[in-house]
Design an enzyme around this catalytic site. Structure first.
Site, mmCIF file in Angstrom:
data_model
loop_
_atom_site.group_PDB
_atom_site.id
_atom_site.type_symbol
_atom_site.label_atom_id
_atom_site.label_comp_id
_atom_site.label_asym_id
_atom_site.label_seq_id
_atom_site.Cartn_x
_atom_site.Cartn_y
_atom_site.Cartn_z
ATOM 1 N N HIS A 144 2.370 21.466 10.191
ATOM 2 C CA HIS A 144 1.934 21.771 11.570
ATOM 3 C C HIS A 144 0.480 22.253 11.590
ATOM 4 C CE1 HIS A 144 6.226 21.727 12.742
ATOM 5 N NE2 HIS A 144 6.387 22.315 11.573
ATOM 6 N N SER A 265 -27.414 15.530 13.578
ATOM 7 C CA SER A 265 -27.795 15.532 14.975
ATOM 8 C C SER A 265 -29.163 16.193 15.074
ATOM 9 C CB SER A 265 -26.739 16.314 15.766
ATOM 10 O OG SER A 265 -27.298 16.851 16.918
ATOM 11 N N LYS A 271 -25.072 20.381 12.242
ATOM 12 C CA LYS A 271 -23.906 19.481 12.272
ATOM 13 C C LYS A 271 -24.049 18.338 11.289
ATOM 14 C CE LYS A 271 -21.839 18.017 16.053
ATOM 15 N NZ LYS A 271 -22.342 16.985 16.929
ATOM 16 N N GLU A 278 -14.706 8.803 10.725
ATOM 17 C CA GLU A 278 -14.288 8.675 12.129
ATOM 18 C C GLU A 278 -14.130 7.206 12.509
ATOM 19 O OE1 GLU A 278 -16.999 10.878 14.637
ATOM 20 O OE2 GLU A 278 -16.653 12.720 13.515
#
Ligand code: ARG
Length: 444
Positions: A144, A265, A271, A278
């Protein structure tokens, strides 16, 4: 985009990728026609020479895949006729475009399948190497998405290894469905020519010929099986990517992925986006789409060949190329990954996952079950408040909650011991992980 009917019907923009298969199969067909005395030796030689020239022209970029050809079969047929004249037409004895297209598609998928199984093997080898390197790298095991039980990174890698091993098996099994050749089908009922496709199948490396010509031209379930296998592999890759994305976030800090696979970025220089991971996750949707695409194209088709089936190549090609690209990049990405052992270990310590062992300890010491829960939650709360893992609390601290605690508690809750205590088959214990690694080496 407006199209003429001719443009709309043509599949050359996608099936031009089958030129090699079309030519290989055509050469084999010519040889078979010669052997069965359906054409002369001279005609066969002319055809083979002509086909080789067509191939050379295509590979030299001299051929423009024009809509007028309709598809790759029409294209090669016309180019051959330009080279050798009317004798080219005899090459069509006993065969039909309906069986040519499926023969080519099967040859194409066979090569794709081989390349995917090769990439899967490489991925499995990479995971095996990672497992061997990290038998002592302790980390939390999640359930979980909560820290649940301490494990090792080796154990985690081996879990993925098993998923990809099953994928490999599926692709290998799929080869049985792919690697059979249609007989000479005519449109669907066979031909009047006394051909011998069994011999031809052998030459082309097929395991045999399909028993029914109508089925052979009407069916693409080998493609559906293939895309199904692609979908499952993509789902596995996607889950793995999700783990990597989480692990490389500041919140986890477990790994660092090489800059080659990430983007930064300009506005937010802190970042590091895992774009490759992705995109693999995103492309999974595309491959599932290919699966639904193919199934849906076929669901309402009356027997046997229908032009709708031409749409099959978009789905098969897209799924095959997507999986291959994803597997290749994924392997490179995890090979470049830096593992932050310290952070993994820290997360395991501060996960309070050894609270279970603490409870077991009290049980073994004869504390009444009803009281144990309360003591444990108080100890854990105290540890959290003092920003310490359970195993780093002083014995005096522990004794506040019950005098039963003694110095042997430290052995019980030491994270390594918690891991080592899992004796059941297939567990995370160091011993079991070694066994799993040995088993992998043995079964290669
Ligand atoms: N371009 C077609 C396809 O990909 C080839 C088969 C068409 N059959 C025919 N008899 N014209 O399915």
């Amino acid at each position: 985009m407006k199209q003429t009917a001719k443009e709309f019907m043509s599949s050359i923009s996608v099936d031009n990728m089958l030129y090699d298969e079309e030519i290989i199969a055509s050469k084999a067909h010519a040889r078979m026609l010669k052997q069965n005395k359906l054409i002369s030796a001279e005609e066969c030689d002319q055809m083979i020479k002509g086909l080789d020239e067509v191939l050379a022209d295509i590979e030299a970029g001299k051929v423009e895949f024009k809509v007028e050809y309709d598809d790759i079969h029409g294209c090669v047929e016309q180019l051959l006729e330009e080279k050798i004249g009317a004798v080219a037409r005899k090459l069509n004895r006993g065969r039909s475009v309906n069986d040519q297209v499926v023969t080519d598609t099967r040859l194409f998928l066979r090569a794709e399948n081989e390349s995917i199984t090769g990439s899967l093997r490489e991925l499995m080898d990479t995971l095996e190497a990672l497992a061997k390197e990290h038998v002592n790298t302790i980390m939390p095991g999640y359930s979980h998405l909560q820290r649940a039980q301490p494990i090792t990174l080796a154990y985690h890698m081996l879990a993925y290894y098993q998923m990809f091993r099953r994928d490999l098996k599926r692709f290998e099994n799929c080869m049985e469905s792919i690697n059979v050749m249609p007989p000479d089908c005519g449109a669907l009922a066979g031909t009047v020519y006394d051909t011998d496709r069994k011999k031809m199948a052998k030459e082309l490396g097929f395991d045999g010929i399909l028993p029914n010509a109508m089925d052979a031209v009407a069916d693409r379930d080998f493609g559906m099986e293939f895309i199904n296998d692609c979908s499952i592999t993509m789902m596995h890759l996607s889950r793995f990517c999700e783990d990597l994305i989480l692990w490389s976030s500041v919140e986890f800090g477990f790994i660092e992925i090489d800059d080659e696979f990430t983007t930064g970025s300009r506005v937010l220089p802190q970042k590091k986006n895992l774009d490759v991971a992705e995109l693999i996750r995103g492309k999974t949707g595309r491959v599932y789409g290919d699966m639904i695409n193919l199934l849906t194209v076929f669901k309402g088709l009356p027997m046997s060949y229908n032009r709708d089936m031409q749409e099959d190549k978009y789905a098969m090609l897209d799924a095959a190329h997507t999986v291959e690209a994803c597997l290749t990049l994924f392997v490179e990405m995890i090979k470049s990954m830096k593992i932050n052992r310290g952070e993994m270990q820290r997360a395991a310590k501060y996960g309070y996952m050894n609270a279970t062992e603490l409870a077991e300890y009290l049980m073994e010491k004869g504390v009444e079950t009803e009281k144990i829960g309360d003591i444990i939650s108080k100890v854990v709360q105290y540890a959290i408040n003092n920003n310490k893992p359970i195993e780093e609390l002083w014995l005096d601290d522990l004794k506040q909650f019950t005098q039963v605690f003694d110095s042997d508690v430290y052995d019980k809750v030491a994270i390594r011991n918690v891991i080592a205590s899992k004796v059941s088959d297939g567990s995370t214990s160091f011993e079991n992980v070694e066994k799993q690694i040995e088993e992998i080496a043995k079964n290669k």
